[in-house]
Each structure stands twice: as C-alpha cells, then as structure tokens.
Design an enzyme around this catalytic site. Structure first.
Site, PDB file in Angstrom:
ATOM      1  N   SER A  69       0.935  -1.182  -0.172  1.00 27.35           N
ATOM      2  CA  SER A  69       0.199  -0.196  -0.002  1.00 27.35           C
ATOM      3  C   SER A  69       0.849   1.269  -0.115  1.00 27.35           C
ATOM      4  CB  SER A  69      -0.862   0.132   1.170  1.00 27.35           C
ATOM      5  OG  SER A  69       0.033  -0.214   2.439  1.00 27.35           O
ATOM      6  N   ASP A 231      -5.929   6.896   9.251  1.00 26.40           N
ATOM      7  CA  ASP A 231      -5.944   5.538   9.901  1.00 26.40           C
ATOM      8  C   ASP A 231      -4.892   5.556  10.974  1.00 26.40           C
ATOM      9  OD1 ASP A 231      -3.681   5.247   8.084  1.00 26.40           O
ATOM     10  OD2 ASP A 231      -4.823   3.841   7.182  1.00 26.40           O
ATOM     11  N   HIS A 234      -1.101   4.626   7.331  1.00 29.37           N
ATOM     12  CA  HIS A 234      -0.541   4.867   6.193  1.00 29.37           C
ATOM     13  C   HIS A 234      -0.287   6.711   6.067  1.00 29.37           C
ATOM     14  CE1 HIS A 234      -3.006   1.467   5.433  1.00 29.37           C
ATOM     15  NE2 HIS A 234      -2.052   0.934   4.323  1.00 29.37           N
TER      16      HIS A 234
END
Length: 268
Positions: A69, A231, A234
């Site tokens: 990611s 979050d 990230h």
C-alpha cells in the site's frame, strides 16, 4: 534438598512459561485490536500511471513501482500525491526525458506477492523498478528470511531483464501510533531484522537498497500528526512527499552510477 531445588526450579520455569504465554496473548490481542482500528481499504488508491513529462524530448524511460500500500499510494487523494508519481516526476525532470509509469503494487501485498507483480512489470519492459515492501510481512508474522528471499528473487529477475532496481527497505514500524508495547517492541524488532535481511538480499541480487528506517522514520516520529493519514497507519500526502524527498537522492545516485541519467553537470 534436591526435591526442594527441583520444586523451586519447577515453579520458576512455570512462572516463566506463564509470563511468556501471557505476553503472547497480549500481543495477539493487540494485533487484533489494531486490525479493527485500521479500516479496510474500501477503494483503491488513485490511479497513478501514465506518461509523465510528455513535453520533454527523447524516448521515455519506463518505470514500474512494485510492493504494498505504501508503494501504491494508499491514503493519497490524487495521483500526483502518490509516491510513484512524485518520484517519476522528479526523475523526468532530472533525466530531461519523459517517464512512463506503471504500478503493479497493490494494497495488502506481501513479499510473497512480488512474483506476480514482477511478471506484470516485465511485460512493460521497464528501465527502472522501485520496490517498497515488508510492512505486511512484519505485521502478519511472515517468516522474515522467506520474505527477504522473495524480494531478492524479484530483484534478480528484474536485473536479468536489464532493469535497474531500487528498493526501499522496511521502515521501523515502532513509529506507527496505534502500536503499543509489547506489540510495538516486537514490530520494531521484526522490522529491523527484515530491513537487514532485505538489504543483504537486494545487494546480492544487484539492486540498490534505500534505508527507509534511517532516512524516513525521524520525520514521522517528529511530526506524526502531519505525516500520517486518518488511519494513523498509512502516510498522508505530506508523508508521501517526505518519503519521495528522502528516496530521490539515492534513486538518482543509483541511476547515475548505472549511466541511466546524466551527471548533474550534464543535465539538460
């Protein structure tokens, strides 16, 4: 006396085992709690592919971004905020030619997913590959030596195809705000060990490692509010910009050493 000593040792051993079991239970509980805190990616990162610097002269360099990611740019809101586009834009400027960007990286990828990503990447005949992977191997308790071997194999396949490979090794995950001891301590230990194993594997396969823990962690530790996204796992757009800023100098140095781009005095 012997019986007493045996009883004492047995009690002590039982206490140690109980403490170890208790610690493992705490870590498992914390890991599950973290999984509940971090939202599942309901939509993919911005579509960050295409020709960058189209007005520049000369044939384009083809660059591919592989990994997880972080490589895919999850948390960015626009393509230009992703790590791949930031690095490709800077590379086009320094090379004085366009860069055609591809991104096989996807959210949730582990090192074991690299063979599939490499297969996709090789179909585009890349000149440069950038890999960011390892965080999921740490948090999902993958065997670290196996993860490093997958990475080394990926670098070797890309190098055999004539592609220059730069790898951002695993950052120290102790910087993640939701992690609490003892899970934080374990994540820090595993991420450092993985980064060391990745460095050795990448160098042995002919790639160039970038020590993200050394270069990037200080900025995230100093300003987690700005560097992390909603979050808290990230990076935010500011975090990706900082990651690109610390990754660019070693990327350019590696490509200059390989003769892919000119030395500073020879840039157009």
């Amino acid at each position: 006396m012997t019986g007493l000593l045996g009883a004492v040792l047995g009690t002590a051993l039982g206490a140690v085992v109980a403490m170890a079991a208790g610690t493992v239970a705490v870590i498992i509980g914390q890991a599950r709690s973290v999984q509940r805190i971090v939202p599942i990616a309901m939509q993919p990162p911005p579509r960050a592919e295409g020709l960058i610097g189209s007005r520049l002269p000369g044939p384009p360099l083809t660059m591919t971004v592989l990994g997880d990611s972080f490589a895919a740019g999850y948390g960015a809101t626009r393509p230009r905020e992703t790590l791949g586009v930031l690095l490709a834009t800077a590379l086009a400027r320094r090379a004085g030619r366009p860069v055609r960007l591809h991104r096989p990286a996807f959210v949730g990828a582990m090192s074991s997913d690299l063979p599939h990503q490499v297969h996709i990447a090789l179909n585009q005949a890349p000149d440069v590959a950038i890999i960011f992977v390892g965080g999921n191997d740490v948090t999902r308790f993958a065997p670290l030596r196996v993860a490093a071997r997958h990475l080394g194999d990926a670098v070797g396949q890309l190098r055999a195809a004539g592609c220059h490979v730069i790898v951002g090794t695993c950052p120290d995950l102790k910087v993640l705000p939701p992690l609490r001891p003892p899970l934080r301590w374990l994540a820090a230990l595993r991420s450092r060990r993985l980064a060391a194993a990745q460095t050795a594997a990448v160098e042995a396969a002919g790639g160039y490692p970038i020590p993200l823990a050394q270069l990037l962690n200080p900025f995230f530790e100093a300003d987690p509010v700005r560097m992390f996204g909603a979050d808290r796992f990230h990076p935010s757009p500011e975090g990706y910009a900082r990651a690109a800023a610390v990754s660019l100098p070693p990327l350019l140095a590696a490509l200059r050493a390989e003769g892919v781009i000119p030395e500073p005095g020879g840039e157009r």
